[in-house]
Motif scaffolding. Structure first.
Motif, PDB file in Angstrom:
ATOM      1  N   UNK A 133       0.706  -1.225  -0.003  1.00 35.25           N
ATOM      2  CA  UNK A 133       0.099   0.045   0.069  1.00 35.25           C
ATOM      3  C   UNK A 133       0.814   1.361   0.062  1.00 35.25           C
ATOM      4  N   UNK A 134       1.801   1.254   0.795  1.00 39.56           N
ATOM      5  CA  UNK A 134       2.626   2.330   0.875  1.00 39.56           C
ATOM      6  C   UNK A 134       3.295   2.551  -0.389  1.00 39.56           C
ATOM      7  N   UNK A 135       3.833   1.717  -0.837  1.00 40.88           N
ATOM      8  CA  UNK A 135       4.607   1.869  -2.162  1.00 40.88           C
ATOM      9  C   UNK A 135       3.642   2.456  -3.329  1.00 40.88           C
ATOM     10  N   UNK A 136       2.524   1.838  -3.484  1.00 42.04           N
ATOM     11  CA  UNK A 136       1.518   2.388  -4.339  1.00 42.04           C
ATOM     12  C   UNK A 136       1.067   3.849  -4.179  1.00 42.04           C
ATOM     13  N   UNK A 137       1.081   3.997  -2.797  1.00 46.06           N
ATOM     14  CA  UNK A 137       0.487   5.420  -2.494  1.00 46.06           C
ATOM     15  C   UNK A 137       1.744   6.294  -2.842  1.00 46.06           C
ATOM     16  N   UNK A 138       2.821   5.905  -2.485  1.00 53.05           N
ATOM     17  CA  UNK A 138       3.915   6.978  -2.502  1.00 53.05           C
ATOM     18  C   UNK A 138       4.146   7.115  -4.133  1.00 53.05           C
ATOM     19  N   UNK A 139       4.058   6.049  -4.988  1.00 48.86           N
ATOM     20  CA  UNK A 139       4.316   6.351  -6.421  1.00 48.86           C
ATOM     21  C   UNK A 139       3.204   7.118  -6.775  1.00 48.86           C
ATOM     22  N   UNK A 140       2.047   7.128  -6.409  1.00 45.25           N
ATOM     23  CA  UNK A 140       0.747   8.103  -6.681  1.00 45.25           C
ATOM     24  C   UNK A 140       0.938   9.394  -6.431  1.00 45.25           C
ATOM     25  N   UNK A 141       1.721   9.913  -5.207  1.00 44.24           N
ATOM     26  CA  UNK A 141       2.160  10.804  -4.987  1.00 44.24           C
ATOM     27  C   UNK A 141       3.389  11.535  -5.583  1.00 44.24           C
ATOM     28  N   UNK A 142       3.995  10.745  -6.057  1.00 44.76           N
ATOM     29  CA  UNK A 142       5.247  10.753  -6.603  1.00 44.76           C
ATOM     30  C   UNK A 142       5.271  11.398  -8.106  1.00 44.76           C
ATOM     31  N   UNK A 143       4.158  11.210  -8.502  1.00 45.41           N
ATOM     32  CA  UNK A 143       3.914  11.752 -10.181  1.00 45.41           C
ATOM     33  C   UNK A 143       3.871  13.283  -9.937  1.00 45.41           C
ATOM     34  N   UNK A 144       3.209  13.931  -8.751  1.00 47.05           N
ATOM     35  CA  UNK A 144       3.089  15.304  -8.715  1.00 47.05           C
ATOM     36  C   UNK A 144       4.534  15.696  -8.010  1.00 47.05           C
ATOM     37  N   UNK A 145       5.290  15.040  -7.086  1.00 49.57           N
ATOM     38  CA  UNK A 145       6.344  15.516  -6.471  1.00 49.57           C
ATOM     39  C   UNK A 145       7.728  15.585  -7.605  1.00 49.57           C
ATOM     40  N   UNK A 146       7.435  14.800  -8.469  1.00 43.31           N
ATOM     41  CA  UNK A 146       8.488  14.668  -9.713  1.00 43.31           C
ATOM     42  C   UNK A 146       8.659  15.867 -10.281  1.00 43.31           C
ATOM     43  N   UNK A 147       7.388  16.887 -10.092  1.00 41.64           N
ATOM     44  CA  UNK A 147       7.576  18.173 -10.990  1.00 41.64           C
ATOM     45  C   UNK A 147       8.511  19.076 -10.346  1.00 41.64           C
ATOM     46  N   UNK A 148       9.053  18.903  -9.171  1.00 42.16           N
ATOM     47  CA  UNK A 148       9.999  19.585  -8.422  1.00 42.16           C
ATOM     48  C   UNK A 148      11.181  19.224  -8.985  1.00 42.16           C
ATOM     49  N   UNK A 149      11.916  20.366  -9.466  1.00 38.54           N
ATOM     50  CA  UNK A 149      13.262  20.106 -10.274  1.00 38.54           C
ATOM     51  C   UNK A 149      14.397  19.803  -9.338  1.00 38.54           C
ATOM     52  N   UNK A 150      14.558  20.606  -8.530  1.00 34.91           N
ATOM     53  CA  UNK A 150      15.634  20.570  -7.621  1.00 34.91           C
ATOM     54  C   UNK A 150      15.810  19.234  -6.861  1.00 34.91           C
ATOM     55  N   UNK A 151      17.028  18.677  -6.972  1.00 35.98           N
ATOM     56  CA  UNK A 151      16.799  17.033  -6.397  1.00 35.98           C
ATOM     57  C   UNK A 151      16.557  17.228  -4.852  1.00 35.98           C
ATOM     58  N   UNK A 152      17.426  18.105  -4.326  1.00 28.77           N
ATOM     59  CA  UNK A 152      17.463  18.223  -2.793  1.00 28.77           C
ATOM     60  C   UNK A 152      15.921  18.628  -2.198  1.00 28.77           C
ATOM     61  N   UNK A 153      15.301  19.311  -2.816  1.00 25.41           N
ATOM     62  CA  UNK A 153      13.971  19.924  -2.605  1.00 25.41           C
ATOM     63  C   UNK A 153      13.079  18.619  -2.809  1.00 25.41           C
ATOM     64  N   UNK A 154      13.257  18.241  -4.016  1.00 27.36           N
ATOM     65  CA  UNK A 154      12.231  17.205  -4.453  1.00 27.36           C
ATOM     66  C   UNK A 154      12.439  15.760  -3.454  1.00 27.36           C
TER      67      UNK A 154
END
Lengths: 251, 483
Positions: free
Chosen positions: B442-463
């Protein structure tokens, strides 16, 4: 040894039985094939073996190494070494193939009381196995199965199987969607896994996969039961005669 | 300008408020039935009255001279006329502020309680790993000791309190044509501090600029921050706002925050807001963004804090060929209510806008997303695409979505979409069949769901810091523990 005893299964909430007293034994070291017409219950058998929700076992039992698996969660069965290569592998958007396989491998190892692999150990393992299956590492950095062709998905399933090293391999229609070259690569992968410590069940509609993965035993599944069993030659007979004789009986 | 000002509504008054809210109900119905025309005065709630009356009591103590005072007076006047919005106001139909706000906490203009750098790091969690220039505000006042930036040739940062004493200070409090927004009016009236930032033309900042708003102390208070940021032509900057609560501090609090940002021609801006405040507070906020020609603006909002939260985002294209991406993720559990309300105004041709918000709703959490994209007459060749996707982890969660397109030009490409779904059982089974335990799957799938938005943050450290915040949220979240 896999032992299926008089297994009766229906879809939850429905009356009609799909498996109607299926019995089967697969000793370790052997490869068995189940062949049968569409709707005979082949995929149901595969899903019940790995514990998918939505099916109800009304009678009988499934024993793996002498232990009933019916009450086990899917992840427990995986840890016990049971693996299904899906007919329709599922796409997981957002989860990279490498992440997925590493999570799976380490979860299984953890349950078995083995140490988790380090990143270099894991990468070395994956590179070796992926290379044999002609799978590009770039593909594994992409989300699991997303945008893969039918053949790529099947090869990805076999890669997972090789990485997890299960002791009971169930392959559901692994040949569907494969061209002849991909079929050969997949079959070579499967053959390389044949071992005295491993039981394998190949579920297929067509005989052609069995030219490449030659089984020790062939069973005909029709109308929810094993109707006939024999050696590898049975597959060739079926290729000629078809399933008509079993379907008529069923009707 | 130190210490709390005694302007809260006492607890007796609060009890009185809840009673009077019931007894007033018939009067409200009268208004709803259209008797407003008969000059039936709209009764003010105790909270509305307190917000107006308290202002008069503390007005002398706000920073800024006579000119600023005029602007503040006008703002509180606007608020008085508007009142708190209720569900009959279209823009607030899912967030009935008049009903939700039961009290006004004492306004804080700073806190003498000593706050150390390690306190702040603890509150920041994974964000502490970002190597940034920090501007820190504790309970609504600039904290020089914890801040790591002064004035330089590329960046000029000063506190709003200081800037308001300079000439032309009134512009810092202006409503920017948003006279109808009571939250913004309150912000202008009550703003105690904030950051006033000038980034020079062509300045390229290697390190992000972190505006950090810290809640400290065991008494919940009302804090009002206003940031005014101007980014010069061709500049390249990452601006982060973080709203955090110190460990051990009050779980409550009320916050009104506004950030005005003007992006110069050809500038490139990443603007990240991270609201991870304690779970009992209220946070009402505005982003007001103006874009110059050929500007690039990437906004991102990560929200997991507060009980009642509304982020309003207004972006106006003022120059042609600008492009924006405004994305975010809201992680909602317990009885949290998180509202994101977005208005993108394509006033000129050749603008590109992208929005992707992903929400995860657990328990009785409620998410609201309102996204309006306006394409003004003549704003040809506008390219706009908006998407919001929500994962419902609980049958008691609620999501209200209102995407809107208002298009007055004929040569544009615009679209929007909104979905809400439960976690996919097939995906879950597939993971489990590979040996991944249910909770981890569940955590893996939810994290990947959220990840699609977080991927938008370009700076590695902030993302990475945001991804880690999401993982921590998931680990705390009840659903992943369910088996």
């Amino acid at each position: 040894m896999l032992e299926i005893r008089d297994l009766h299964v229906k879809v939850e909430g429905e009356e009609r039985e799909i498996l109607k007293g299926l019995s089967l034994k697969i000793p370790k070291g052997e490869v068995h094939a189940i062949m049968g017409p569409n709707g005979s219950g082949k995929s149901t058998l595969a899903y019940v073996l790995v514990g998918r929700d939505g099916y109800e076992v009304t009678k009988g039992d499934i024993l793996w190494n002498g232990e009933s698996v019916l009450e086990m969660e899917p992840e427990e069965r995986a840890a016990k070494g049971i693996f299904l290569a899906f007919q329709y592998p599922i796409e997981i958007p957002g989860v990279a193939g490498l992440t997925f396989m590493r999570s799976a491998l380490n979860a299984v190892r953890k349950t078995r009381g083995e140490a988790e692999l380090t990143t270099p150990e894991f990468m070395k393992l994956i590179k070796e196995k992926a290379h044999k299956l002609n799978i590009d590492m770039e593909m594994l950095k992409r989300p699991v199965n997303v945008g893969f062709s039918g053949g790529e998905k099947k090869r990805s399933e076999i890669l997972q199987m090789e990485v997890l090293e299960p002791s009971l391999c169930v392959m559901d229609e692994t040949d569907s969607g494969l061209d002849i070259d991909a079929l050969r690569i997949v079959a070579e992968g499967v053959n390389a896994m044949r071992s005295k410590d491993r039981a394998m069940l190949v579920i297929t509609h067509y005989q052609r996969l069995l030219n490449h993965i030659v089984p020790d035993r062939v069973h005909v599944l029709a109308d929810g039961r094993i109707r006939k069993s024999g050696g590898a030659n049975l597959a060739l007979e079926l290729e000629k005669s078809g399933y008509a004789e079993f379907q008529e009986e069923a009707a | 300008m130190e210490g709390r000002l005694p302007i809260g509504v006492g607890s007796e008054a609060l009890n009185d408020l809840s009673r009077s809210a019931e007894s007033r109900a018939p009067a409200r119905q009268d208004v709803a039935l259209g008797r407003r025309a008969m000059n039936v005065a709209v009764l003010k709630t105790k909270v509305e009255q307190a917000l107006t009356e308290n202002f008069a009591a503390v007005e002398d103590q706000f920073p800024g001279g006579a000119e600023a005072r005029k602007v503040r007076d006008a703002a509180i006047g606007r608020f008085g006329a508007l009142g708190l919005p209720n569900r009959r106001v279209e823009a607030w139909k899912y967030t009935d502020l008049r009903n939700a706000l039961k009290e006004v906490l004492p306004l804080s203009t700073g806190d003498k309680a000593p706050v150390t750098g390690s306190d702040v790091s603890a509150a920041l969690g994974p964000l502490a790993g970002i190597d940034a220039q920090q501007v820190v505000f504790v309970n609504g006042a600039y904290c020089e000791d914890l801040s790591t930036i002064g004035s330089g040739s590329a960046v000029d940062v000063r506190s709003l309190a200081e800037a308001l004493s300079l000439p032309e200070a009134t512009a810092l409090l202006s409503a920017e044509g948003r006279d109808d927004d009571p939250v913004l009016a309150l912000n202008a009236a009550y703003a105690t501090d904030g950051a006033v930032v000038h980034i020079a033309d062509e300045a390229k900042l290697d390190k992000p600029l972190l505006l950090l708003f810290v809640r400290a102390g065991t008494e919940p208070c009302f804090t009002v921050a206003r940031n005014v940021v101007s980014i010069g032509k061709g500049a390249d900057v990452t601006l982060i706002e973080a709203f955090v609560t110190l460990p051990g501090a009050s779980q409550g609090g009320q916050e009104n925050a506004a950030t005005k940002i003007s992006v110069g021609d050809g500038a490139s801006v990443a603007h990240v807001k991270c609201t991870i405040d304690a779970l009992n507070g209220t946070h009402l906020a505005n982003w007001l963004v103006d874009l110059g020609a050929h500007a690039t603006y990437n906004g991102f909002q990560f929200t997991s804090g507060c009980k009642l939260l509304r982020n309003q985002i207004g972006v106006a294209f003022k120059g042609e060929n600008a492009q924006i991406d405004i994305s975010g993720t809201f992680l909602v559990r317990g009885s949290q209510h998180v509202d994101t309300t977005l208005v993108v105004d394509h006033a000129v041709p050749h603008g590109t806008s992208r929005e992707l918000f992903k929400g995860v709703l657990e328990d009785q959490g409620r998410g609201v997303f309102q996204g309006k994209v306006i394409v003004q007459p003549g704003a040809q060749k506008t390219d706009g695409m908006q998407m919001v996707r929500v994962l419902m982890l609980s049958p008691d969660a609620e999501f209200d979505s209102k995407p809107e397109l208002e298009i007055y030009a004929d040569d544009v490409v615009c679209g929007h979409g909104s979905t809400s779904a439960e976690l996919d059982e097939d995906l879950l089974f597939y993971c489990r069949s590979r040996g991944i335990p249910k909770a981890q799957a569940r955590a893996l799938l939810i994290e990947s769901f959220i990840g699609e938005a977080i991927e938008k943050v370009e700076r590695d450290d902030v993302r990475e810091a945001l991804a880690e915040l999401a993982r921590q949220w998931l680990a705390e979240c009840g659903s992943t523990k369910r088996t």
